[in-house]
Design an enzyme around this catalytic site. Structure first.
Site, PDB file in Angstrom:
ATOM      1  N   CYS A   1     -72.045  42.684 -25.893  1.00  0.00           N
ATOM      2  CA  CYS A   1     -71.718  43.353 -24.630  1.00  0.00           C
ATOM      3  C   CYS A   1     -72.497  44.670 -24.504  1.00  0.00           C
ATOM      4  O   CYS A   1     -72.913  45.044 -23.401  1.00  0.00           O
ATOM      5  CB  CYS A   1     -70.212  43.577 -24.512  1.00  0.00           C
ATOM      6  SG  CYS A   1     -69.332  42.014 -24.238  1.00  0.00           S
TER       7      CYS A   1
ATOM      8  N   ASN B   1     -57.559  32.593 -15.735  1.00  0.00           N
ATOM      9  CA  ASN B   1     -56.277  33.142 -15.318  1.00  0.00           C
ATOM     10  C   ASN B   1     -56.322  34.655 -15.403  1.00  0.00           C
ATOM     11  O   ASN B   1     -56.623  35.216 -16.461  1.00  0.00           O
ATOM     12  CB  ASN B   1     -55.155  32.641 -16.226  1.00  0.00           C
ATOM     13  CG  ASN B   1     -53.784  33.022 -15.697  1.00  0.00           C
ATOM     14  OD1 ASN B   1     -53.389  32.554 -14.631  1.00  0.00           O
ATOM     15  ND2 ASN B   1     -53.092  33.891 -16.402  1.00  0.00           N
ATOM     16  N   GLU B   2     -56.086  35.309 -14.280  1.00  0.00           N
ATOM     17  CA  GLU B   2     -56.002  36.773 -14.255  1.00  0.00           C
ATOM     18  C   GLU B   2     -57.073  37.432 -15.118  1.00  0.00           C
ATOM     19  O   GLU B   2     -56.768  38.141 -16.084  1.00  0.00           O
ATOM     20  CB  GLU B   2     -54.608  37.228 -14.695  1.00  0.00           C
ATOM     21  CG  GLU B   2     -53.519  36.789 -13.742  1.00  0.00           C
ATOM     22  CD  GLU B   2     -52.164  37.438 -14.037  1.00  0.00           C
ATOM     23  OE1 GLU B   2     -51.946  37.840 -15.182  1.00  0.00           O
ATOM     24  OE2 GLU B   2     -51.357  37.533 -13.109  1.00  0.00           O
TER      25      GLU B   2
ATOM     26  N   ARG C   1     -54.027  36.718 -24.785  1.00  0.00           N
ATOM     27  CA  ARG C   1     -54.755  36.030 -23.725  1.00  0.00           C
ATOM     28  C   ARG C   1     -55.848  36.967 -23.247  1.00  0.00           C
ATOM     29  O   ARG C   1     -55.879  38.117 -23.643  1.00  0.00           O
ATOM     30  CB  ARG C   1     -53.827  35.737 -22.550  1.00  0.00           C
ATOM     31  CG  ARG C   1     -52.478  35.212 -22.975  1.00  0.00           C
ATOM     32  CD  ARG C   1     -51.681  34.734 -21.809  1.00  0.00           C
ATOM     33  NE  ARG C   1     -51.556  35.703 -20.726  1.00  0.00           N
ATOM     34  CZ  ARG C   1     -50.681  35.586 -19.737  1.00  0.00           C
ATOM     35  NH1 ARG C   1     -49.881  34.544 -19.689  1.00  0.00           N
ATOM     36  NH2 ARG C   1     -50.620  36.485 -18.795  1.00  0.00           N
TER      37      ARG C   1
ATOM     38  N   GLU D   1     -48.806  33.232  -7.808  1.00  0.00           N
ATOM     39  CA  GLU D   1     -47.653  33.317  -8.714  1.00  0.00           C
ATOM     40  C   GLU D   1     -46.652  34.311  -8.156  1.00  0.00           C
ATOM     41  O   GLU D   1     -47.037  35.336  -7.593  1.00  0.00           O
ATOM     42  CB  GLU D   1     -48.064  33.845 -10.095  1.00  0.00           C
ATOM     43  CG  GLU D   1     -48.893  32.936 -10.944  1.00  0.00           C
ATOM     44  CD  GLU D   1     -49.217  33.596 -12.296  1.00  0.00           C
ATOM     45  OE1 GLU D   1     -48.467  34.492 -12.731  1.00  0.00           O
ATOM     46  OE2 GLU D   1     -50.233  33.220 -12.889  1.00  0.00           O
TER      47      GLU D   1
ATOM     48  N   CYS E   1     -64.787  37.561 -25.476  1.00  0.00           N
ATOM     49  CA  CYS E   1     -65.976  38.331 -25.139  1.00  0.00           C
ATOM     50  C   CYS E   1     -66.583  37.649 -23.922  1.00  0.00           C
ATOM     51  O   CYS E   1     -66.812  36.449 -23.929  1.00  0.00           O
ATOM     52  CB  CYS E   1     -66.962  38.283 -26.301  1.00  0.00           C
ATOM     53  SG  CYS E   1     -68.590  38.890 -25.815  1.00  0.00           S
TER      54      CYS E   1
ATOM     55  N   HIS F   1     -38.481  34.366 -18.705  1.00  0.00           N
ATOM     56  CA  HIS F   1     -39.085  34.669 -17.397  1.00  0.00           C
ATOM     57  C   HIS F   1     -38.574  33.659 -16.370  1.00  0.00           C
ATOM     58  O   HIS F   1     -38.522  32.461 -16.634  1.00  0.00           O
ATOM     59  CB  HIS F   1     -40.605  34.575 -17.516  1.00  0.00           C
ATOM     60  CG  HIS F   1     -41.344  35.077 -16.312  1.00  0.00           C
ATOM     61  ND1 HIS F   1     -41.386  34.392 -15.118  1.00  0.00           N
ATOM     62  CD2 HIS F   1     -42.065  36.204 -16.116  1.00  0.00           C
ATOM     63  CE1 HIS F   1     -42.100  35.084 -14.243  1.00  0.00           C
ATOM     64  NE2 HIS F   1     -42.525  36.182 -14.825  1.00  0.00           N
TER      65      HIS F   1
HETATM   66  C1  GLA Z   1     -49.038  36.531 -15.129  1.00  0.00           C
HETATM   67  C2  GLA Z   1     -49.678  35.317 -15.749  1.00  0.00           C
HETATM   68  C3  GLA Z   1     -48.722  34.212 -16.033  1.00  0.00           C
HETATM   69  C4  GLA Z   1     -47.415  34.729 -16.569  1.00  0.00           C
HETATM   70  C5  GLA Z   1     -46.861  35.706 -15.585  1.00  0.00           C
HETATM   71  C6  GLA Z   1     -45.508  36.208 -15.972  1.00  0.00           C
HETATM   72  O1  GLA Z   1     -49.122  36.601 -13.777  1.00  0.00           O
HETATM   73  O2  GLA Z   1     -50.762  34.830 -15.012  1.00  0.00           O
HETATM   74  O3  GLA Z   1     -49.332  33.339 -16.940  1.00  0.00           O
HETATM   75  O4  GLA Z   1     -47.612  35.317 -17.788  1.00  0.00           O
HETATM   76  O5  GLA Z   1     -47.733  36.799 -15.498  1.00  0.00           O
HETATM   77  O6  GLA Z   1     -44.995  37.070 -15.037  1.00  0.00           O
HETATM   78 ZN    ZN Z   2     -68.434  41.136 -26.146  1.00  0.00          ZN
END
Ligand code: GLA
Ligand code: ZN
Length: 686
Positions: free
Chosen positions: A168, A157-158, A119, A322, A123, A373
């Site tokens: 880059c 996401n994150e 994930r 989360e 780029c 998890h």
């Molecule tokens: C992160 C991600 C989630 C999942 C959790 C597991 O926070 O955003 O998709 O993978 O970790 O703890």
């Molecule tokens: Zn790149």
């Protein structure tokens, strides 16, 4: 300083409870999707983050879209009056895209192009990837922008990581050209290029830091990290173009992280910059509760610190996006939360300003890496197991706390945290290689206030200092002249400033100040730190302060006093009996310098004098022992107190005001016993 008026950041006037919902894992199981709706009601959840890793389900082949399943999910959630936090799917791409457009693949620091997979692996410069994300985001906004269940946007996401591909590199060079006014000489000067023969005579020679190339030019490293933040934010800005256009009134967030093992703020991106681009801050909190290296209270303190930082980024309520209802699966040891801990840890987040308790994830996956998890719905699909019941209890509790949504937490004390300084100090060869621990040091200074329930904002260097009676600036290694002059202004105007060893060493280019400590700092503090000694773990030395002896560790700065008052002295070594702690009245304010790294008891005793002098107080006085924390959210006419027992024993508390227990409507005052991990939530009119 945070205001006392309510701010409905999500526009919802209720506490959000729910989490990442990934029905795309279960599309061939309509029975499961149906059952989800039943379980959602039973678990007292109301909000679901949908679509986070669903790109392949939405666009299985290039240009071929299937939204029907998501339509159904919106309807399912809407049918129980739930809300959707709709995610853009850029956190992970479909395989067809990597295959057809390899430029979207990330290249690591060693210049190795990554394969498809994982994930956060894109780029962030690639035009193709930017076009593809905008396209899918536009379709999502067009289709769901007016759906009554849509509450917010969850962008990607994150965000994290970095790409070193040719695109880059070019973007980095362009960024540098703007920064250095298209003048390579300025860059060479800023990076101290003649050292080890690093001078460039053409922009094309500049490369991002690399383990197979250059990694020790500090100015380069610092600029690269700034660029990574800017480029990530730029990618984010590109993602939200259609969203802002089509749904201007739907709030936007992206989920921030923490560095989990030591529980310190996330280090790789400068969230103080990112925050300006978001409507709401949200973050993913995964503390290792019940670990074997620290007490529950010590861990709770660290969580409190990060909450106070992330809340202070926008000075408004944030979201817990989360968390886990039981254990995670990626710690070294994945202990499940003990009975009661889920409610306690969830309420801690709310007490510091979260308007939600959300989980990863709603239903445990059957396969792949996160199948163990913690989740709301386990493989047993039962609403009767312990975890599910504890989740439902959190839901029932939150339903009684809706009046708290939007309330804030004004503070008179601020601690200054700076991402750039953290990067620079960690990069610095020198001092102790393993003992710099800048974020951890801030958490140590936070302790005294946390133990006494005195509210603290953790602010960044651009924020307004004048709102605070006390500003604590430990280890601010990197300090621009601008920051120095703002600190000077703050003290001159009556502020109290505490600073420590290893502060004000380099400027914003990571170049040291020359000719002694900056003259403005010398003026503010009436002294000059002239040498910093670094200690081995077995070295012993002490600071004598108010006739008490306090062991120091790691760092001791030798100080030359001009007109400061000496408040403490070293006991041993060649600097025995020389100043270790000083204070100085400057303008209408006062400054303090702490020359050595000292432990908790010193901080307690040192800050107590300042607390007394400035009349710093908890919002409401609740007498309690160590390990109990009282955090308060304030509405214009009332206070909401969260009284939390972060110990494994019963705790006696007492208070003399009358408050209503928000969970059982009982009026209470006087002595109360808290069971292990118990939390009481009290409402008191002002
Ligand atoms: C992160 C991600 C989630 C999942 C959790 C597991 O926070 O955003 O998709 O993978 O970790 O703890
Ligand atoms: Zn790149």
């Amino acid at each position: 300083m945070s205001k006392i008026e309510k701010t409905y950041t999500t526009k919802a006037n209720f506490m959000l409870h729910g989490g990442d919902y990934n029905p795309d894992q279960w599309l061939d199981r309509p029975d499961i999707l149906e059952d989800d709706v039943r379980l959602m009601k039973l678990s007292h959840t109301n909000t679901f983050s949908v679509g986070i890793f669903a790109w392949s389900a939405l666009e299985p082949e290039e240009g071929v879209y299937q939204f029907e399943w998501l339509d159904q999910i919106f309807e399912n959630i809407h049918s129980i009056e739930g809300k959707v936090i709709l995610a853009t799917p850029s956190g992970a791409r479909p395989a067809w895209m990597s295959q057809k457009y390899p430029e979207v693949l990330r290249v690591n620091g060693s210049r190795v192009k990554q394969l498809h997979g994982g994930r956060h692996n894109h780029c962030f410069t690639s035009k193709v990837y930017r076009e593809k994300t905008q396209k899918i985001n536009r379709l999502l906004a067009e289709r769901y922008g007016k759906h009554p269940a849509l509450l917010m946007w969850h962008i990607s996401n994150e965000y994290g990581g970095e790409c070193h591909c040719d695109l880059c590199q070019e973007a980095f060079r362009d960024w540098l050209k703007v920064k250095y006014d298209h003048n390579l000489k300025l860059l060479n000067n800023a990076w101290w290029a003649p050292f080890w023969n690093h001078t460039y005579n053409d922009w094309s020679q500049v490369e991002s830091p690399s383990p197979i190339g250059e990694s020790a030019v500090h100015g380069l490293n610092l600029d690269w990290r700034r660029f990574v933040t800017d480029q990530t934010v730029d990618f984010f800005e590109n993602e939200i173009v259609p969203i802002k256009e089509l749904t201007p009134n739907i709030p936007i967030t992206t989920n921030f992280m923490a560095d989990t093992f030591d529980l310190i703020p996330f280090q790789a991106l400068d969230y103080s910059k990112f925050a300006k681009h978001l409507d709401v801050i949200s973050w993913d909190a995964y503390p290792a509760w019940h670990n074997d290296w620290e007490s529950t209270a010590d861990l709770a303190l660290k969580v409190g610190f990060i909450n106070d930082l992330y809340r202070s980024l926008k000075q408004q309520p944030f979201l817990l996006m989360e968390s886990t209802p039981s254990g995670v699966n990626w710690h070294e040891v994945n202990k499940v939360k003990r009975p009661g801990m889920h409610l306690l840890s969830s309420m801690q987040m709310v007490s510091h300003g979260s308007d939600s308790v959300m989980y990863f994830q709603w239903r445990k996956s059957r396969g792949s890496s996160e199948k163990f998890h913690g989740a709301v719905v386990d493989h047993d699909n039962s609403s009767e197991n312990r975890v599910f019941k504890e989740v439902a209890k959190v839901g029932e509790t939150l339903e009684k706390l809706n009046a708290i949504v939007g309330t804030n937490r004004p503070a008179d004390v601020a601690i200054l945290y700076d991402w750039e300084s953290n990067w620079a100090i960690n990069d610095a060869q020198g001092f102790g290689m393993k003992t710099k621990r800048y974020p951890q040091t801030l958490q140590e200074h936070y302790r005294t206030f946390w133990e006494q329930d005195i509210p603290v904002d953790v602010i960044t260097k651009e924020q307004d200092f004048s709102a605070y009676k006390l500003l604590i600036v430990p280890m601010l290694y990197l300090m621009s002249e601008e920051t120095i002059s703002r600190l000077k202004q703050y003290v001159a105007n009556g502020g109290r400033l505490v600073m420590t060893y290893i502060s004000g060493i380099v400027n914003e280019y990571d170049l040291t100040y020359t000719g002694g400590w900056h003259k403005d700092l010398q003026e503010i503090f009436g002294m000059n730190p002239i040498e910093t000694d670094t200690l081995y773990p077995k070295d012993r030395n002490y600071v004598i302060f108010r006739n008490e002896s306090y062991a120091l560790k790691d760092y001791a700065t030798v100080i030359e006093v001009s007109n400061a008052v000496v408040e403490g002295q070293y006991k041993e070594d060649f600097y025995a009996e020389t100043p270790a702690i000083t204070s100085h009245k400057f303008g209408d304010g006062k400054s303090y310098y702490i020359g050595a790294r000292l432990a908790d008891q010193f901080h307690r005793d040192f800050y107590q004098e300042i607390i007394d002098e400035l009349h710093l107080k908890p919002v409401r006085k609740v007498a309690h022992g160590r390990g109990v924390s009282v955090q308060v959210r304030q509405a214009p006419d009332r206070d909401y107190l969260f009284v939390m027992n972060f110990t494994e024993e019963k705790q006696e508390i007492s208070f003399d005001f009358v408050a209503e227990d928000m969970l059982n409507s009982e009026m209470i005052t006087g002595n109360v016993t808290l069971e292990k991990y118990e939390v009481r939530i009290l409402e008191a009119a002002r």
